[in-house]
Design an enzyme around this catalytic site. Structure first.
Site, PDB file in Angstrom:
ATOM      1  N   VAL A  25      32.331  15.760  29.572  1.00 45.26           N
ATOM      2  CA  VAL A  25      33.128  14.617  30.011  1.00 45.26           C
ATOM      3  C   VAL A  25      32.221  13.798  30.916  1.00 45.26           C
ATOM      4  N   GLY A  74      35.493  22.882  31.212  1.00 44.32           N
ATOM      5  CA  GLY A  74      34.860  24.177  31.480  1.00 44.32           C
ATOM      6  C   GLY A  74      35.689  25.320  30.921  1.00 44.32           C
ATOM      7  N   ALA A  75      35.145  26.016  29.898  1.00 47.20           N
ATOM      8  CA  ALA A  75      35.855  27.157  29.300  1.00 47.20           C
ATOM      9  C   ALA A  75      35.381  28.457  29.933  1.00 47.20           C
ATOM     10  N   LEU A  99      43.035  34.003  57.504  1.00 50.31           N
ATOM     11  CA  LEU A  99      41.939  34.843  56.991  1.00 50.31           C
ATOM     12  C   LEU A  99      42.114  35.017  55.479  1.00 50.31           C
ATOM     13  N   LYS A 106      46.657  34.889  40.313  1.00 49.76           N
ATOM     14  CA  LYS A 106      47.291  36.029  39.638  1.00 49.76           C
ATOM     15  C   LYS A 106      48.806  35.993  39.783  1.00 49.76           C
ATOM     16  N   HIS A 132      48.889  60.877  25.980  1.00 50.63           N
ATOM     17  CA  HIS A 132      49.398  60.197  24.788  1.00 50.63           C
ATOM     18  C   HIS A 132      50.885  59.904  24.962  1.00 50.63           C
ATOM     19  N   VAL A 164      36.082  31.210  33.470  1.00 58.17           N
ATOM     20  CA  VAL A 164      37.196  32.051  33.908  1.00 58.17           C
ATOM     21  C   VAL A 164      38.351  31.207  34.457  1.00 58.17           C
ATOM     22  N   ASP A 214      29.677  35.215  47.949  1.00 64.89           N
ATOM     23  CA  ASP A 214      29.451  34.061  47.070  1.00 64.89           C
ATOM     24  C   ASP A 214      28.316  33.149  47.529  1.00 64.89           C
TER      25      ASP A 214
HETATM   26  P1  FAD Z   1      35.109  33.063  50.397  1.00 69.67           P
HETATM   27  O1  FAD Z   1      36.265  33.819  49.916  1.00 69.67           O
HETATM   28  O2  FAD Z   1      34.865  31.708  49.857  1.00 69.67           O
HETATM   29  O3  FAD Z   1      35.249  32.993  51.982  1.00 69.67           O
HETATM   30  C1  FAD Z   1      34.393  32.268  52.793  1.00 69.67           C
HETATM   31  C2  FAD Z   1      35.118  31.877  54.059  1.00 69.67           C
HETATM   32  O4  FAD Z   1      34.180  31.330  54.971  1.00 69.67           O
HETATM   33  C3  FAD Z   1      36.182  30.816  53.860  1.00 69.67           C
HETATM   34  O5  FAD Z   1      37.408  31.263  54.391  1.00 69.67           O
HETATM   35  C4  FAD Z   1      35.663  29.593  54.627  1.00 69.67           C
HETATM   36  O6  FAD Z   1      36.707  28.854  55.245  1.00 69.67           O
HETATM   37  C5  FAD Z   1      34.786  30.267  55.664  1.00 69.67           C
HETATM   38  N1  FAD Z   1      33.702  29.413  56.187  1.00 69.67           N
HETATM   39  C6  FAD Z   1      32.803  28.680  55.474  1.00 69.67           C
HETATM   40  N2  FAD Z   1      31.913  28.095  56.317  1.00 69.67           N
HETATM   41  C7  FAD Z   1      32.274  28.478  57.564  1.00 69.67           C
HETATM   42  C8  FAD Z   1      31.730  28.223  58.847  1.00 69.67           C
HETATM   43  N3  FAD Z   1      30.645  27.467  59.027  1.00 69.67           N
HETATM   44  N4  FAD Z   1      32.362  28.764  59.926  1.00 69.67           N
HETATM   45  C9  FAD Z   1      33.459  29.539  59.784  1.00 69.67           C
HETATM   46  N5  FAD Z   1      34.005  29.831  58.591  1.00 69.67           N
HETATM   47  C10 FAD Z   1      33.412  29.314  57.494  1.00 69.67           C
HETATM   48  N6  FAD Z   1      37.180  36.808  42.063  1.00 69.67           N
HETATM   49  C11 FAD Z   1      37.569  38.008  41.595  1.00 69.67           C
HETATM   50  O7  FAD Z   1      36.861  38.997  41.788  1.00 69.67           O
HETATM   51  N7  FAD Z   1      38.735  38.161  40.904  1.00 69.67           N
HETATM   52  C12 FAD Z   1      39.557  37.114  40.657  1.00 69.67           C
HETATM   53  O8  FAD Z   1      40.608  37.280  40.027  1.00 69.67           O
HETATM   54  C13 FAD Z   1      39.174  35.837  41.131  1.00 69.67           C
HETATM   55  N8  FAD Z   1      39.964  34.772  40.917  1.00 69.67           N
HETATM   56  C14 FAD Z   1      39.580  33.553  41.414  1.00 69.67           C
HETATM   57  C15 FAD Z   1      40.405  32.456  41.144  1.00 69.67           C
HETATM   58  C16 FAD Z   1      40.048  31.207  41.610  1.00 69.67           C
HETATM   59  C17 FAD Z   1      40.945  30.036  41.324  1.00 69.67           C
HETATM   60  C18 FAD Z   1      38.864  31.055  42.384  1.00 69.67           C
HETATM   61  C19 FAD Z   1      38.481  29.710  42.932  1.00 69.67           C
HETATM   62  C20 FAD Z   1      38.041  32.136  42.647  1.00 69.67           C
HETATM   63  C21 FAD Z   1      38.399  33.396  42.155  1.00 69.67           C
HETATM   64  N9  FAD Z   1      37.595  34.517  42.359  1.00 69.67           N
HETATM   65  C22 FAD Z   1      37.958  35.730  41.860  1.00 69.67           C
HETATM   66  C23 FAD Z   1      36.336  34.431  43.130  1.00 69.67           C
HETATM   67  C24 FAD Z   1      36.564  34.932  44.566  1.00 69.67           C
HETATM   68  O9  FAD Z   1      37.579  34.153  45.178  1.00 69.67           O
HETATM   69  C25 FAD Z   1      35.282  34.827  45.361  1.00 69.67           C
HETATM   70  O10 FAD Z   1      34.247  35.508  44.676  1.00 69.67           O
HETATM   71  C26 FAD Z   1      35.442  35.455  46.732  1.00 69.67           C
HETATM   72  O11 FAD Z   1      36.457  34.808  47.456  1.00 69.67           O
HETATM   73  C27 FAD Z   1      34.124  35.382  47.511  1.00 69.67           C
HETATM   74  O12 FAD Z   1      34.293  35.907  48.787  1.00 69.67           O
HETATM   75  P2  FAD Z   1      33.404  35.394  50.019  1.00 69.67           P
HETATM   76  O13 FAD Z   1      33.886  36.137  51.214  1.00 69.67           O
HETATM   77  O14 FAD Z   1      31.972  35.466  49.674  1.00 69.67           O
HETATM   78  O15 FAD Z   1      33.735  33.850  50.169  1.00 69.67           O
HETATM   79  P1  NAD Z   2      32.391  29.609  35.225  1.00 66.67           P
HETATM   80  O1  NAD Z   2      30.948  29.649  35.519  1.00 66.67           O
HETATM   81  O2  NAD Z   2      33.117  30.849  34.876  1.00 66.67           O
HETATM   82  O3  NAD Z   2      32.670  28.592  34.020  1.00 66.67           O
HETATM   83  C1  NAD Z   2      32.271  27.264  34.065  1.00 66.67           C
HETATM   84  C2  NAD Z   2      32.194  26.734  32.648  1.00 66.67           C
HETATM   85  O4  NAD Z   2      32.001  25.333  32.700  1.00 66.67           O
HETATM   86  C3  NAD Z   2      31.033  27.320  31.861  1.00 66.67           C
HETATM   87  O5  NAD Z   2      31.505  27.743  30.616  1.00 66.67           O
HETATM   88  C4  NAD Z   2      30.065  26.152  31.754  1.00 66.67           C
HETATM   89  O6  NAD Z   2      29.266  26.200  30.590  1.00 66.67           O
HETATM   90  C5  NAD Z   2      31.010  24.981  31.737  1.00 66.67           C
HETATM   91  N1  NAD Z   2      30.434  23.705  32.163  1.00 66.67           N
HETATM   92  C6  NAD Z   2      29.517  23.480  33.122  1.00 66.67           C
HETATM   93  N2  NAD Z   2      29.266  22.152  33.246  1.00 66.67           N
HETATM   94  C7  NAD Z   2      30.072  21.534  32.344  1.00 66.67           C
HETATM   95  C8  NAD Z   2      30.300  20.165  32.006  1.00 66.67           C
HETATM   96  N3  NAD Z   2      29.684  19.177  32.628  1.00 66.67           N
HETATM   97  N4  NAD Z   2      31.203  19.885  31.030  1.00 66.67           N
HETATM   98  C9  NAD Z   2      31.866  20.896  30.389  1.00 66.67           C
HETATM   99  N5  NAD Z   2      31.686  22.206  30.689  1.00 66.67           N
HETATM  100  C10 NAD Z   2      30.812  22.515  31.662  1.00 66.67           C
HETATM  101  O7  NAD Z   2      33.041  28.884  36.498  1.00 66.67           O
HETATM  102  P2  NAD Z   2      34.566  28.720  36.934  1.00 66.67           P
HETATM  103  O8  NAD Z   2      35.482  29.038  35.812  1.00 66.67           O
HETATM  104  O9  NAD Z   2      34.631  27.387  37.600  1.00 66.67           O
HETATM  105  O10 NAD Z   2      34.699  29.841  38.022  1.00 66.67           O
HETATM  106  C11 NAD Z   2      33.892  29.813  39.218  1.00 66.67           C
HETATM  107  C12 NAD Z   2      33.643  31.188  39.744  1.00 66.67           C
HETATM  108  O11 NAD Z   2      34.849  31.774  40.205  1.00 66.67           O
HETATM  109  C13 NAD Z   2      33.051  32.085  38.694  1.00 66.67           C
HETATM  110  O12 NAD Z   2      31.809  32.537  39.161  1.00 66.67           O
HETATM  111  C14 NAD Z   2      33.984  33.228  38.572  1.00 66.67           C
HETATM  112  O13 NAD Z   2      33.320  34.452  38.619  1.00 66.67           O
HETATM  113  C15 NAD Z   2      34.913  33.115  39.766  1.00 66.67           C
HETATM  114  N6  NAD Z   2      36.268  33.407  39.285  1.00 66.67           N
HETATM  115  C16 NAD Z   2      36.531  34.691  38.874  1.00 66.67           C
HETATM  116  C17 NAD Z   2      37.760  34.987  38.357  1.00 66.67           C
HETATM  117  C18 NAD Z   2      38.013  36.390  37.901  1.00 66.67           C
HETATM  118  O14 NAD Z   2      37.242  37.278  38.238  1.00 66.67           O
HETATM  119  N7  NAD Z   2      39.079  36.642  37.156  1.00 66.67           N
HETATM  120  C19 NAD Z   2      38.732  34.027  38.228  1.00 66.67           C
HETATM  121  C20 NAD Z   2      38.423  32.738  38.623  1.00 66.67           C
HETATM  122  C21 NAD Z   2      37.186  32.437  39.160  1.00 66.67           C
END
Ligand code: FAD
Ligand code: NAD
Length: 467
Positions: free
Chosen positions: A239, A182-183, A39, A52, A446, A185, A314
């Protein structure tokens, strides 16, 4: 196992598991169908938590190796044990995913492992790992299937040399050179991890700026600091392809606005250009659940346009953040239980866990200008905050934006040490519709970093005073 439920949640990420737990607390008979072995979804398994864990460990490594001497701590022979760092990350993830399984039991949520597909409003077919199908009958279906990496046209991710965030969280050696596409998050967070561990990190971004969505002033200052740390940036560039040679990757790059192509070598490429919703094979078209042109499920108060089918997190429109998914999860469960349910989409904080951290809540200056809203601004640099000075962590500032007439806080933007922990104060103030004067006249301990928020709020009326 009963196969008739009040709610079947499809997906066990922050959206799905929080919805199921809240529904269980409200006395509803709920099942959560998750296709993965654990999960927690993206967040716990390959997102927020492992990233993190590596950000924390890599920051300590860099601090121990390079920054402790200035505080009078001599370190010798600081060495990286990457395998142990990865093991510690995995242990954290394992513990947390098991914690959700425990919460499911505690709140009487039935956990079903398998892939869910909506057969009709009221029926979910689950296929387990061996291909065995079971049909669940339910009054409500909540789609919480989350998101996956958006592929970059012409580039094939192999998760070894050309990686998504998932591969970048599990590299078994530090690459000499890493190109991040991609610059956003992910690019900046995971780029920071590998830069701190020794990689030379080059970031290629399509837009002329980093961190789209963040306040422009914040993003500009952040880029300056990241450059000082050793990142290099190539903005306004895309790219177009990668040639996989035995010893290296050869990237083809083009200016976003068109122009001559160039090449660049790298050991590892991280593709981080965004995420897209996971909805394939869910049966949405068959039952008539509408998605927008990018595939995100459209909802009104978490209801899709098919009665009894809801969607959160998401896979729906809006910010792709774990805490946004969690807010929607709770609201959706409460709405199904017949309670008043609400999510304040204007007060969802964003945090980038780089060093310094970047955090914000509410509107940016650009958004206020575009909306024609008159605002006042107060700002305070951490270089003038005594705790930041004592800690030798003076990079960054805090900015408070308040309505020019009512003084209501419209946005707070922060960059500095530990601002991820400070943005909650601003969010709470905004939830209570606080004026900037409310923060300015609240006694803060403080010496603390949070005094910088108070000073920035005082700055809205021009009476900042601390050094
Ligand atoms: P998900 O977490 O994607 O969960 C969906 C689940 O559904 C998955 O487990 C998948 O296996 C399951 N699923 C899909 N289809 C089916 C199906 N048909 N049947 C059964 N199960 C299924 N967000 C933050 O707020 N802070 C952060 O620091 C942060 N860091 C991140 C770092 C990275 C590298 C990435 C990739 C994302 C990060 N995010 C962060 C974004 C965050 O992970 C997502 O916004 C969050 O997980 C969304 O939750 P969700 O439940 O909508 O989807
Ligand atoms: P993002 O949307 O934050 O950044 C993607 C970047 O890629 C943008 O700056 C965009 O302009 C650029 N880009 C798009 N197409 C491109 C191309 N062809 N060539 C070069 N640059 C290009 O997406 P991410 O960093 O992949 O993160 C995905 C999601 O995960 C985000 O929605 C973010 O909220 C979530 N996330 C959140 C956290 C956090 O909350 N700390 C950490 C990681 C991920």
């Amino acid at each position: 196992m009963a196969d008739t439920f009040d709610i079947v949640v499809i997906g066990g990420g922050p959206g799905g598991y929080n919805c199921a737990i809240r529904a269980g607390q409200l006395g509803l008979n709920v099942a959560c169908v998750e296709s993965g072995p654990t999960l927690g979804g993206t967040c716990l398994n390959v997102g927020c938590i492992p990233s993190k864990a590596l950000l924390h460990a890599s920051e300590l490594y860099e601090t121990a190796g390079s920054h402790m001497a200035e505080l009078g701590i001599k370190t010798k022979g600081v060495e990286l044990d990457l395998a142990q760092m990865m093991k510690a990350k995995t242990e954290t993830v394992d513990g947390l995913t098991k914690g959700i399984a425990f919460l499911f039991k505690k709140n009487k949520v039935t956990h079903i492992t398998g892939r869910g597909r909506i057969v009709s409003a009221g029926q979910v077919e689950v296929t387990d790992g061996k291909g065995k199908k079971t049909t669940l009958t339910t009054k409500n279906i909540v789609i919480a299937t989350g998101s996956e990496v958006t592929p970059c046209p012409g580039i094939e991710i192999d998760e070894e040399r050309i990686v998504s965030s998932t591969g970048a969280l599990a590299l078994n050696a530090v690459p000499k050179t890493m190109v991040v596409i991609g610059a956003g998050v992910i690019g900046l967070e995971l780029g920071s991890v590998w830069r701190r561990l020794g990689a030379k990190v080059h970031v290629v971004e399509f837009l002329p700026r980093i961190l789209p969505g963040a306040d422009g002033e914040l993003a500009k200052q952040a880029q300056r600091i990241f450059k000082k740390q050793g990142f290099t940036f190539q903005l306004g560039t895309k790219v177009t392809g990668i040639e996989k040679l035995k010893s290296k990757l050869k990237l083809n790059l083009e200016p976003a606005a068109g122009g001559d192509a160039t090449t660049m070598d790298a050991d590892v490429v991280l593709v981080a250009i965004g995420r897209r919703p996971v909805t394939a094979g869910l049966g949405l078209d068959e039952v008539g659940v509408k998605t927008d042109e990018r595939g995100f499920i459209q909802t009104d108060h978490w209801k899709t346009d098919v009665p009894g089918v809801w969607a959160i997190g998401d896979c729906t429109t809006g910010l792709m953040l774990a805490h946004k998914a969690e807010e929607e999860a709770v609201a959706c469960a409460e709405a199904i239980a017949g309670k008043a349910a609400h999510v304040n989409y204007d007060v969802i904080p964003g945090v980038v866990y780089t060093s310094p951290e970047i955090a914000w809540v509410g509107r940016t200056e650009e958004e206020l200008k575009e909306a024609g809203i008159a605002y006042k601004k107060g700002a305070f640099p951490f270089a003038a905050n005594s705790r930041a000075r004592a800690n030798h962590q003076t990079d960054g500032f805090i900015k408070v934006l308040a309505d020019a007439t009512t003084d209501e806080i419209l946005g707070v933007h922060m960059m500095g040490a530990q601002v991820s922990e400070m943005i909650g104060e601003a969010a709470l103030a905004m939830e209570f519709k606080a004026a900037s004067e409310d923060i300015a006249r609240t006694c803060h301990a403080h010496p603390t970093l949070s005094e910088a928020l108070r000073q920035a709020a005082m700055g809205v009326e021009g009476w900042t005073m601390q050094m």
